[in-house]
Design a protein around this motif. Structure first.
Motif, PDB file in Angstrom:
ATOM      1  N   VAL A 132      25.843 100.084  12.923  1.00  0.00           N
ATOM      2  CA  VAL A 132      26.787  98.984  12.667  1.00  0.00           C
ATOM      3  C   VAL A 132      27.753  98.797  13.837  1.00  0.00           C
ATOM      4  CG1 VAL A 132      26.623  99.170  10.167  1.00  0.00           C
ATOM      5  CG2 VAL A 132      28.351 100.522  11.407  1.00  0.00           C
ATOM      6  N   THR A 133      28.292  97.598  13.931  1.00  0.00           N
ATOM      7  CA  THR A 133      29.278  97.244  14.951  1.00  0.00           C
ATOM      8  C   THR A 133      30.564  96.774  14.273  1.00  0.00           C
ATOM      9  OG1 THR A 133      28.647  94.917  15.077  1.00  0.00           O
ATOM     10  CG2 THR A 133      27.383  96.477  16.436  1.00  0.00           C
ATOM     11  N   PRO A 134      31.679  96.743  14.994  1.00  0.00           N
ATOM     12  CA  PRO A 134      32.939  96.266  14.397  1.00  0.00           C
ATOM     13  C   PRO A 134      32.840  94.839  13.857  1.00  0.00           C
ATOM     14  CG  PRO A 134      33.382  97.469  16.410  1.00  0.00           C
ATOM     15  CD  PRO A 134      31.898  97.330  16.322  1.00  0.00           C
ATOM     16  N   GLU A 135      31.946  94.050  14.421  1.00  0.00           N
ATOM     17  CA  GLU A 135      31.784  92.662  13.950  1.00  0.00           C
ATOM     18  C   GLU A 135      31.196  92.601  12.543  1.00  0.00           C
ATOM     19  OE1 GLU A 135      32.695  92.897  17.915  1.00  0.00           O
ATOM     20  OE2 GLU A 135      30.853  93.738  17.037  1.00  0.00           O
ATOM     21  N   GLU A 136      30.717  93.724  12.040  1.00  0.00           N
ATOM     22  CA  GLU A 136      30.161  93.770  10.688  1.00  0.00           C
ATOM     23  C   GLU A 136      31.183  94.212   9.643  1.00  0.00           C
ATOM     24  OE1 GLU A 136      26.484  95.887  12.254  1.00  0.00           O
ATOM     25  OE2 GLU A 136      25.568  94.327  10.982  1.00  0.00           O
ATOM     26  N   THR A 137      32.434  94.279  10.042  1.00  0.00           N
ATOM     27  CA  THR A 137      33.517  94.455   9.081  1.00  0.00           C
ATOM     28  C   THR A 137      33.538  93.247   8.155  1.00  0.00           C
ATOM     29  OG1 THR A 137      34.856  95.783  10.593  1.00  0.00           O
ATOM     30  CG2 THR A 137      36.016  94.575   8.856  1.00  0.00           C
ATOM     31  N   ALA A 138      33.487  93.523   6.850  1.00  0.00           N
ATOM     32  CA  ALA A 138      33.366  92.421   5.899  1.00  0.00           C
ATOM     33  C   ALA A 138      33.577  92.936   4.481  1.00  0.00           C
ATOM     34  CB  ALA A 138      31.976  91.775   6.002  1.00  0.00           C
ATOM     35  N   VAL A 139      33.686  91.998   3.564  1.00  0.00           N
ATOM     36  CA  VAL A 139      33.570  92.327   2.149  1.00  0.00           C
ATOM     37  C   VAL A 139      32.091  92.237   1.796  1.00  0.00           C
ATOM     38  CG1 VAL A 139      34.189  91.716  -0.211  1.00  0.00           C
ATOM     39  CG2 VAL A 139      35.883  91.473   1.631  1.00  0.00           C
ATOM     40  N   TYR A 140      31.572  93.293   1.211  1.00  0.00           N
ATOM     41  CA  TYR A 140      30.157  93.358   0.842  1.00  0.00           C
ATOM     42  C   TYR A 140      30.032  93.200  -0.674  1.00  0.00           C
ATOM     43  CZ  TYR A 140      28.901  94.775   5.549  1.00  0.00           C
ATOM     44  OH  TYR A 140      28.698  94.788   6.920  1.00  0.00           O
ATOM     45  N   TYR A 141      29.125  92.306  -1.056  1.00  0.00           N
ATOM     46  CA  TYR A 141      28.906  92.017  -2.467  1.00  0.00           C
ATOM     47  C   TYR A 141      27.472  92.342  -2.862  1.00  0.00           C
ATOM     48  CZ  TYR A 141      33.032  88.965  -2.056  1.00  0.00           C
ATOM     49  OH  TYR A 141      34.295  88.456  -1.834  1.00  0.00           O
ATOM     50  N   CYS A 142      27.291  92.845  -4.076  1.00  0.00           N
ATOM     51  CA  CYS A 142      25.966  92.830  -4.671  1.00  0.00           C
ATOM     52  C   CYS A 142      25.953  91.707  -5.703  1.00  0.00           C
ATOM     53  CB  CYS A 142      25.577  94.169  -5.271  1.00  0.00           C
ATOM     54  SG  CYS A 142      26.676  94.889  -6.518  1.00  0.00           S
ATOM     55  N   ALA A 143      24.795  91.107  -5.864  1.00  0.00           N
ATOM     56  CA  ALA A 143      24.687  89.935  -6.730  1.00  0.00           C
ATOM     57  C   ALA A 143      23.294  89.832  -7.324  1.00  0.00           C
ATOM     58  CB  ALA A 143      25.018  88.661  -5.935  1.00  0.00           C
ATOM     59  N   ARG A 144      23.234  89.257  -8.515  1.00  0.00           N
ATOM     60  CA  ARG A 144      21.954  89.056  -9.197  1.00  0.00           C
ATOM     61  C   ARG A 144      21.480  87.621  -8.984  1.00  0.00           C
ATOM     62  NH1 ARG A 144      21.231  89.478 -15.713  1.00  0.00           N
ATOM     63  NH2 ARG A 144      22.184  87.378 -15.597  1.00  0.00           N
ATOM     64  N   ALA A 145      20.229  87.493  -8.608  1.00  0.00           N
ATOM     65  CA  ALA A 145      19.643  86.175  -8.400  1.00  0.00           C
ATOM     66  C   ALA A 145      18.612  85.888  -9.485  1.00  0.00           C
ATOM     67  CB  ALA A 145      18.977  86.100  -7.036  1.00  0.00           C
ATOM     68  N   ILE A 195      17.475  80.291  -5.650  1.00  0.00           N
ATOM     69  CA  ILE A 195      18.588  80.763  -4.830  1.00  0.00           C
ATOM     70  C   ILE A 195      19.876  80.735  -5.639  1.00  0.00           C
ATOM     71  CG2 ILE A 195      17.529  80.126  -2.627  1.00  0.00           C
ATOM     72  CD1 ILE A 195      19.241  77.578  -2.701  1.00  0.00           C
ATOM     73  N   LYS A 196      19.729  80.769  -6.944  1.00  0.00           N
ATOM     74  CA  LYS A 196      20.893  80.757  -7.827  1.00  0.00           C
ATOM     75  C   LYS A 196      21.333  82.182  -8.118  1.00  0.00           C
ATOM     76  CE  LYS A 196      22.407  79.439 -12.462  1.00  0.00           C
ATOM     77  NZ  LYS A 196      22.021  78.857 -13.750  1.00  0.00           N
ATOM     78  N   TYR A 197      22.589  82.443  -7.831  1.00  0.00           N
ATOM     79  CA  TYR A 197      23.183  83.747  -8.106  1.00  0.00           C
ATOM     80  C   TYR A 197      24.089  83.607  -9.330  1.00  0.00           C
ATOM     81  CZ  TYR A 197      21.243  85.370  -3.773  1.00  0.00           C
ATOM     82  OH  TYR A 197      20.357  85.729  -2.790  1.00  0.00           O
ATOM     83  N   ASP A 198      23.788  84.351 -10.376  1.00  0.00           N
ATOM     84  CA  ASP A 198      24.511  84.151 -11.621  1.00  0.00           C
ATOM     85  C   ASP A 198      25.418  85.302 -11.999  1.00  0.00           C
ATOM     86  OD1 ASP A 198      21.999  84.942 -14.186  1.00  0.00           O
ATOM     87  OD2 ASP A 198      22.597  85.994 -12.359  1.00  0.00           O
ATOM     88  N   ALA A 199      25.452  86.357 -11.211  1.00  0.00           N
ATOM     89  CA  ALA A 199      26.349  87.480 -11.481  1.00  0.00           C
ATOM     90  C   ALA A 199      26.657  88.182 -10.169  1.00  0.00           C
ATOM     91  CB  ALA A 199      25.725  88.451 -12.473  1.00  0.00           C
ATOM     92  N   TRP A 200      27.933  88.528  -9.986  1.00  0.00           N
ATOM     93  CA  TRP A 200      28.390  89.131  -8.748  1.00  0.00           C
ATOM     94  C   TRP A 200      29.223  90.368  -9.056  1.00  0.00           C
ATOM     95  CZ3 TRP A 200      28.126  86.763  -3.669  1.00  0.00           C
ATOM     96  CH2 TRP A 200      27.473  85.528  -3.659  1.00  0.00           C
ATOM     97  N   GLY A 201      29.182  91.337  -8.140  1.00  0.00           N
ATOM     98  CA  GLY A 201      30.159  92.395  -8.176  1.00  0.00           C
ATOM     99  C   GLY A 201      31.483  91.880  -7.630  1.00  0.00           C
ATOM    100  N   GLN A 202      32.513  92.677  -7.734  1.00  0.00           N
ATOM    101  CA  GLN A 202      33.836  92.258  -7.268  1.00  0.00           C
ATOM    102  C   GLN A 202      33.951  92.303  -5.750  1.00  0.00           C
ATOM    103  OE1 GLN A 202      36.501  95.030  -9.164  1.00  0.00           O
ATOM    104  NE2 GLN A 202      36.219  96.604  -7.599  1.00  0.00           N
ATOM    105  N   GLY A 203      33.025  92.991  -5.096  1.00  0.00           N
ATOM    106  CA  GLY A 203      33.058  93.113  -3.647  1.00  0.00           C
ATOM    107  C   GLY A 203      33.800  94.364  -3.205  1.00  0.00           C
ATOM    108  N   THR A 204      33.385  94.889  -2.076  1.00  0.00           N
ATOM    109  CA  THR A 204      34.046  96.059  -1.518  1.00  0.00           C
ATOM    110  C   THR A 204      34.258  95.856  -0.024  1.00  0.00           C
ATOM    111  OG1 THR A 204      33.978  98.486  -1.361  1.00  0.00           O
ATOM    112  CG2 THR A 204      31.892  97.346  -1.072  1.00  0.00           C
ATOM    113  N   GLN A 205      35.463  96.124   0.422  1.00  0.00           N
ATOM    114  CA  GLN A 205      35.798  95.961   1.843  1.00  0.00           C
ATOM    115  C   GLN A 205      35.239  97.144   2.634  1.00  0.00           C
ATOM    116  OE1 GLN A 205      37.637  93.503   3.653  1.00  0.00           O
ATOM    117  NE2 GLN A 205      36.914  94.687   5.413  1.00  0.00           N
ATOM    118  N   VAL A 206      34.501  96.833   3.681  1.00  0.00           N
ATOM    119  CA  VAL A 206      34.020  97.851   4.603  1.00  0.00           C
ATOM    120  C   VAL A 206      34.524  97.510   5.989  1.00  0.00           C
ATOM    121  CG1 VAL A 206      32.043  99.013   5.612  1.00  0.00           C
ATOM    122  CG2 VAL A 206      31.971  98.306   3.214  1.00  0.00           C
ATOM    123  N   THR A 207      35.205  98.438   6.600  1.00  0.00           N
ATOM    124  CA  THR A 207      35.713  98.274   7.956  1.00  0.00           C
ATOM    125  C   THR A 207      34.929  99.169   8.898  1.00  0.00           C
ATOM    126  OG1 THR A 207      37.931  97.739   7.150  1.00  0.00           O
ATOM    127  CG2 THR A 207      37.749  98.468   9.441  1.00  0.00           C
TER     128      THR A 207
END
Length: 120
Positions: free
Chosen positions: A87-100, A105-117
């Motif tokens: 990984v690189t610093p440019e990949e700092t982001a909120v990461y989500y898991c989601a159900r499709a 391409i419809k996503y009908d359920a999401w996690g709350q997200g987790t910040q990764v730095t």
């Protein structure tokens, strides 16, 4: 009602592997109607689809990740994970898991997200 919860370290050093887990409750990841995805959003930018695992274990990835990503699953725990190498610093982001919804391409359920730095 299905619920998704991301977990994993919030800080990863550059060149290391980012590993996150999504724990699913209220549905089985082997249910044929759905597939399970990882999506991320850097601060101030749009959503980026990273990859998906189907109910029967087939995986598909965003080609921009250049084969650095993998999405394994643990059916005994009803979990699936994201491993992202080098990984690189440019990949700092909120990461989500989601159900499709399968074959859409419809996503009908999401996690709350987790910040990764990504930082040294």
């Amino acid at each position: 009602q299905v619920q998704l919860q991301e977990s994993g370290p919030g800080l990863v050093k550059p060149s290391q592997t980012l590993s996150l887990t999504c724990t699913v409750s209220g549905d089985l990841i082997t249910t044929s109607d759905y597939a399970w995805s990882w999506i991320r959003q850097p601060s101030g930018k749009g959503l980026e689809w990273m990859g998906i695992i189907s109910y029967d274990g087939f995986t598909y990835y965003n080609p921009t990740l250049k084969c650095r990503a993998s999405i394994p699953r643990d059916m005994s725990k009803n979990q699936y994970s994201l491993n992202l190498r080098d990984v690189t610093p440019e990949e700092t982001a909120v990461y989500y898991c989601a159900r499709a919804v399968a074959e859409t391409i419809k996503y009908d359920a999401w996690g709350q997200g987790t910040q990764v730095t990504v930082s040294s």
